[in-house]
Write a protein that holds these residues in place. Structure first.
Motif, PDB file in Angstrom:
ATOM      1  N   SER A  20       0.971  -1.225  -0.038  1.00 36.78           N
ATOM      2  CA  SER A  20      -0.003   0.064   0.106  1.00 36.78           C
ATOM      3  C   SER A  20       0.804   1.436   0.013  1.00 36.78           C
ATOM      4  O   SER A  20       0.421   2.419  -0.742  1.00 36.78           O
ATOM      5  N   THR A  21       1.911   1.120   0.623  1.00 40.45           N
ATOM      6  CA  THR A  21       2.831   2.428   0.702  1.00 40.45           C
ATOM      7  C   THR A  21       3.409   2.594  -0.803  1.00 40.45           C
ATOM      8  O   THR A  21       3.567   3.696  -1.197  1.00 40.45           O
ATOM      9  N   PHE A  22       3.907   1.547  -1.439  1.00 43.55           N
ATOM     10  CA  PHE A  22       4.206   1.683  -2.824  1.00 43.55           C
ATOM     11  C   PHE A  22       2.999   2.174  -3.691  1.00 43.55           C
ATOM     12  O   PHE A  22       3.533   3.231  -4.484  1.00 43.55           O
ATOM     13  N   LEU A  23       2.019   1.880  -3.614  1.00 49.51           N
ATOM     14  CA  LEU A  23       1.144   2.478  -4.188  1.00 49.51           C
ATOM     15  C   LEU A  23       0.608   3.721  -4.011  1.00 49.51           C
ATOM     16  O   LEU A  23       0.540   4.582  -4.832  1.00 49.51           O
ATOM     17  N   ALA A  24       0.574   4.196  -2.807  1.00 50.10           N
ATOM     18  CA  ALA A  24       0.443   5.372  -2.243  1.00 50.10           C
ATOM     19  C   ALA A  24       1.616   6.509  -2.725  1.00 50.10           C
ATOM     20  O   ALA A  24       1.167   7.590  -3.213  1.00 50.10           O
ATOM     21  N   ASP A  25       2.807   6.138  -2.709  1.00 52.49           N
ATOM     22  CA  ASP A  25       3.658   6.894  -3.335  1.00 52.49           C
ATOM     23  C   ASP A  25       3.676   7.359  -4.638  1.00 52.49           C
ATOM     24  O   ASP A  25       4.365   8.289  -5.141  1.00 52.49           O
ATOM     25  N   ARG A  26       2.900   6.411  -5.374  1.00 56.16           N
ATOM     26  CA  ARG A  26       2.607   6.516  -6.738  1.00 56.16           C
ATOM     27  C   ARG A  26       1.174   7.039  -7.207  1.00 56.16           C
ATOM     28  O   ARG A  26       0.764   7.260  -8.363  1.00 56.16           O
ATOM     29  N   ASN A  27       0.645   7.594  -5.857  1.00 57.35           N
ATOM     30  CA  ASN A  27      -0.572   8.219  -6.117  1.00 57.35           C
ATOM     31  C   ASN A  27      -1.581   7.165  -6.969  1.00 57.35           C
ATOM     32  O   ASN A  27      -2.499   7.691  -7.726  1.00 57.35           O
ATOM     33  N   ILE A  28      -1.605   5.818  -6.530  1.00 58.76           N
ATOM     34  CA  ILE A  28      -2.602   4.946  -7.230  1.00 58.76           C
ATOM     35  C   ILE A  28      -3.475   4.537  -6.133  1.00 58.76           C
ATOM     36  O   ILE A  28      -2.927   4.233  -4.857  1.00 58.76           O
ATOM     37  N   ASN A  29      -4.535   4.734  -6.454  1.00 65.00           N
ATOM     38  CA  ASN A  29      -5.852   4.444  -5.573  1.00 65.00           C
ATOM     39  C   ASN A  29      -6.079   3.079  -5.358  1.00 65.00           C
ATOM     40  O   ASN A  29      -6.569   2.392  -6.374  1.00 65.00           O
ATOM     41  N   ILE A  30      -6.365   2.567  -4.092  1.00 66.08           N
ATOM     42  CA  ILE A  30      -6.948   1.235  -4.158  1.00 66.08           C
ATOM     43  C   ILE A  30      -8.564   1.329  -3.957  1.00 66.08           C
ATOM     44  O   ILE A  30      -9.004   2.018  -3.133  1.00 66.08           O
ATOM     45  N   LEU A  31      -9.045   0.767  -4.867  1.00 64.25           N
ATOM     46  CA  LEU A  31     -10.689   0.753  -4.982  1.00 64.25           C
ATOM     47  C   LEU A  31     -11.261  -0.248  -4.062  1.00 64.25           C
ATOM     48  O   LEU A  31     -12.195  -0.138  -3.666  1.00 64.25           O
ATOM     49  N   ASP A  32     -10.640  -1.569  -4.068  1.00 64.42           N
ATOM     50  CA  ASP A  32     -11.247  -2.646  -3.501  1.00 64.42           C
ATOM     51  C   ASP A  32      -9.919  -3.620  -2.950  1.00 64.42           C
ATOM     52  O   ASP A  32      -8.950  -3.673  -3.751  1.00 64.42           O
ATOM     53  N   ILE A  33     -10.051  -4.115  -1.906  1.00 62.75           N
ATOM     54  CA  ILE A  33      -9.220  -4.852  -1.218  1.00 62.75           C
ATOM     55  C   ILE A  33      -9.640  -6.275  -0.717  1.00 62.75           C
ATOM     56  O   ILE A  33     -10.788  -6.129   0.142  1.00 62.75           O
ATOM     57  N   SER A  34      -8.971  -7.589  -0.757  1.00 65.03           N
ATOM     58  CA  SER A  34      -9.485  -8.659  -0.105  1.00 65.03           C
ATOM     59  C   SER A  34      -8.244  -9.263   0.070  1.00 65.03           C
ATOM     60  O   SER A  34      -7.259  -9.567  -0.962  1.00 65.03           O
ATOM     61  N   GLN A  35      -8.247 -10.072   1.439  1.00 69.93           N
ATOM     62  CA  GLN A  35      -7.078 -10.836   1.775  1.00 69.93           C
ATOM     63  C   GLN A  35      -7.341 -11.752   2.643  1.00 69.93           C
ATOM     64  O   GLN A  35      -8.430 -11.646   3.517  1.00 69.93           O
ATOM     65  N   THR A  36      -6.552 -13.056   2.703  1.00 68.18           N
ATOM     66  CA  THR A  36      -6.763 -13.952   3.423  1.00 68.18           C
ATOM     67  C   THR A  36      -5.673 -14.811   3.838  1.00 68.18           C
ATOM     68  O   THR A  36      -4.533 -14.546   3.047  1.00 68.18           O
ATOM     69  N   ILE A  37      -5.503 -15.446   4.928  1.00 70.61           N
ATOM     70  CA  ILE A  37      -4.341 -16.252   5.154  1.00 70.61           C
ATOM     71  C   ILE A  37      -4.909 -17.786   5.149  1.00 70.61           C
ATOM     72  O   ILE A  37      -5.752 -18.100   5.913  1.00 70.61           O
ATOM     73  N   MET A  38      -4.135 -18.664   4.322  1.00 68.63           N
ATOM     74  CA  MET A  38      -4.502 -19.831   3.993  1.00 68.63           C
ATOM     75  C   MET A  38      -3.630 -20.779   4.513  1.00 68.63           C
ATOM     76  O   MET A  38      -2.475 -20.855   4.091  1.00 68.63           O
ATOM     77  N   ASP A  39      -3.588 -21.696   5.743  1.00 69.70           N
ATOM     78  CA  ASP A  39      -2.517 -22.098   6.581  1.00 69.70           C
ATOM     79  C   ASP A  39      -1.383 -20.966   6.737  1.00 69.70           C
ATOM     80  O   ASP A  39      -1.773 -19.928   7.715  1.00 69.70           O
ATOM     81  N   ASP A  40      -0.231 -20.960   6.250  1.00 70.17           N
ATOM     82  CA  ASP A  40       0.747 -20.177   6.436  1.00 70.17           C
ATOM     83  C   ASP A  40       0.899 -19.244   5.190  1.00 70.17           C
ATOM     84  O   ASP A  40       1.843 -18.312   5.158  1.00 70.17           O
ATOM     85  N   THR A  41      -0.117 -19.235   4.240  1.00 67.59           N
ATOM     86  CA  THR A  41       0.258 -18.429   2.973  1.00 67.59           C
ATOM     87  C   THR A  41      -0.736 -17.262   2.914  1.00 67.59           C
ATOM     88  O   THR A  41      -2.013 -17.232   2.995  1.00 67.59           O
ATOM     89  N   PHE A  42      -0.108 -16.202   2.676  1.00 71.10           N
ATOM     90  CA  PHE A  42      -0.831 -14.880   2.574  1.00 71.10           C
ATOM     91  C   PHE A  42      -1.217 -14.545   1.120  1.00 71.10           C
ATOM     92  O   PHE A  42      -0.566 -14.813   0.215  1.00 71.10           O
TER      93      PHE A  42
END
Length: 88
Positions: A20-42
């Motif tokens: 998100s810092t990478f994107l913000a530094d380039r003025n790229i807007n996050i419109l939607d986000i989904s994340q999960t952790i499956m076992d130890d995999t992000f």
């Protein structure tokens, strides 16, 4: 242009912050986000709004380098192309 950014890798603190810092530094807007952790995999998927003067290939190269630095795989695709691939 809208694009889809995916991140997959070993779960560890700071992945969301780095991306998100990478994107913000380039003025790229996050419109939607989904994340999960499956076992130890992000896993994370973002819909982002690129700026009209952004070079997609350059962003892909920079994001892959960031992924290598933090130990995850990061991919960025034009949303239209991503959706077309999903329909095949």
């Amino acid at each position: 242009m809208k694009a889809i950014l995916t991140v997959v890798g070993q779960e560890k603190p700071g992945i969301v912050a780095h991306v998100s810092t990478f994107l913000a530094d380039r003025n790229i807007n996050i419109l939607d986000i989904s994340q999960t952790i499956m076992d130890d995999t992000f896993t994370m998927m973002m819909q982002v709004q690129l700026n009209e003067n952004d070079d997609l290939q350059d962003l892909i190269t920079q994001l892959r380098a960031l992924g290598k630095k933090i130990g995850v795989d990061i991919n960025l695709r034009n949303e239209e192309l991503y959706r077309a691939m999903q329909q095949l």
